[in-house]
Design an enzyme around this catalytic site. Structure first.
Site, PDB file in Angstrom:
ATOM      1  CG  PHE A  51      41.713  40.326  84.385  1.00  0.00           C
ATOM      2  CD1 PHE A  51      40.971  39.194  84.621  1.00  0.00           C
ATOM      3  CD2 PHE A  51      43.009  40.374  84.874  1.00  0.00           C
ATOM      4  CE1 PHE A  51      41.489  38.122  85.340  1.00  0.00           C
ATOM      5  CE2 PHE A  51      43.553  39.307  85.589  1.00  0.00           C
ATOM      6  CZ  PHE A  51      42.790  38.190  85.818  1.00  0.00           C
ATOM      7  CB  CYS A  52      39.185  40.837  88.034  1.00  0.00           C
ATOM      8  SG  CYS A  52      38.758  40.484  89.748  1.00  0.00           S
ATOM      9  CB  ILE A  53      36.941  44.802  90.010  1.00  0.00           C
ATOM     10  CG1 ILE A  53      35.803  45.756  90.416  1.00  0.00           C
ATOM     11  CG2 ILE A  53      38.297  45.495  90.049  1.00  0.00           C
ATOM     12  CD1 ILE A  53      35.872  46.237  91.838  1.00  0.00           C
TER      13      ILE A  53
END
Length: 246
Positions: free
Chosen positions: A181-183
């Site tokens: 998720f995300c970075i």
């Protein structure tokens, strides 16, 4: 780009609805409450100023309203591994029969792990368990100056790579499913590329799934306003002094 961005901020700030005497809803509410709304607003402002030690620290939710294990992050699990950068949580299965290949979740390091486990009714972890998946979760450490020597590579290999290794060993399988998720997704993508280049025949990733993960950084949107060379140089100086970006 900067002129457009800051002009838009100024224009929005000057909108008539932001000023009490030009906002009919505010005026009407003041009449209805005999001015109590203004008193309550000032009390909220003072409370936020107190919470920020003189800085305006706006309260989005009631501080102290949530407690881990009581009304947030309530899915049962235990820490099965930890190192300098992570703790790895293994969640208790909810089904009698489960898939052989487990799922390893990689949240962003700026979020707590329980972004995947807010409440039972909207917990991704509980949903995955109920589908019959074994679920592991990476929980990132809150870094301090003692970790200033750690790099992006460490987060990829010591963080995500070790989580994959341990989950694989616990389940006794050569491959695991992963979700970033995300970075956390960027860490996972880099790890995937590393495995593919190192030994493609023994890649321990059965699948990779990405949520809100940016891969093409050519147009990062409004963030670009804050990442010119001068501002990046300032950030780098700050990181060198403190060992981290707070």
């Amino acid at each position: 780009r900067k002129v457009k961005f800051y002009s838009r901020q100024l224009r929005d700030a000057m909108a008539p609805t932001n000023f009490f005497w030009m906002n009919p809803m505010s005026v009407r509410r003041t009449i209805e409450t005999n001015g109590q709304n203004i008193i309550k607003g000032v009390e909220n402002l003072m409370a936020d100023m107190d919470a920020g030690n003189g800085q305006l620290n706006i309260e989005m939710v009631k501080r102290g309203a949530f407690e881990v294990g009581r009304n947030i992050a309530t899915t049962p699990g235990q820490v099965v591994f930890q190192n300098d950068l992570i703790q790895l949580i293994h969640y208790q299965p909810t089904q009698e029969k489960n898939y052989k290949i487990p799922l390893v979740l990689v949240p962003p390091c700026i979020n707590k792990y329980y972004i995947f486990d807010l409440r039972p009714e909207n917990s991704f972890i509980k949903w995955a368990l109920d589908q019959g998946y074994g679920v592991f979760m990476v929980s990132w450490v809150n870094p301090d100056h003692t970790l200033s020597h750690k790099s992006f590579e460490n987060y990829v290999l010591e963080g995500v790579g070790e989580a994959v290794r341990v989950a694989s060993e616990i389940y006794g399988v050569p491959k695991v499913n992963t979700l970033g998720f995300c970075i956390g997704g960027n860490f996972l993508a880099c790890l995937s590329g590393y495995y593919a280049a190192k030994d493609p025949k023994n890649n321990p990733l059965n699948s990779t799934t990405y949520l809100a993960t940016l891969f093409d950084f050519k147009d990062p949107g409004d963030l670009r306003v804050f990442i010119d060379e001068k501002q990046l140089a300032s950030l780098e100086r700050q990181i060198k002094l403190q060992g981290l970006l707070d």
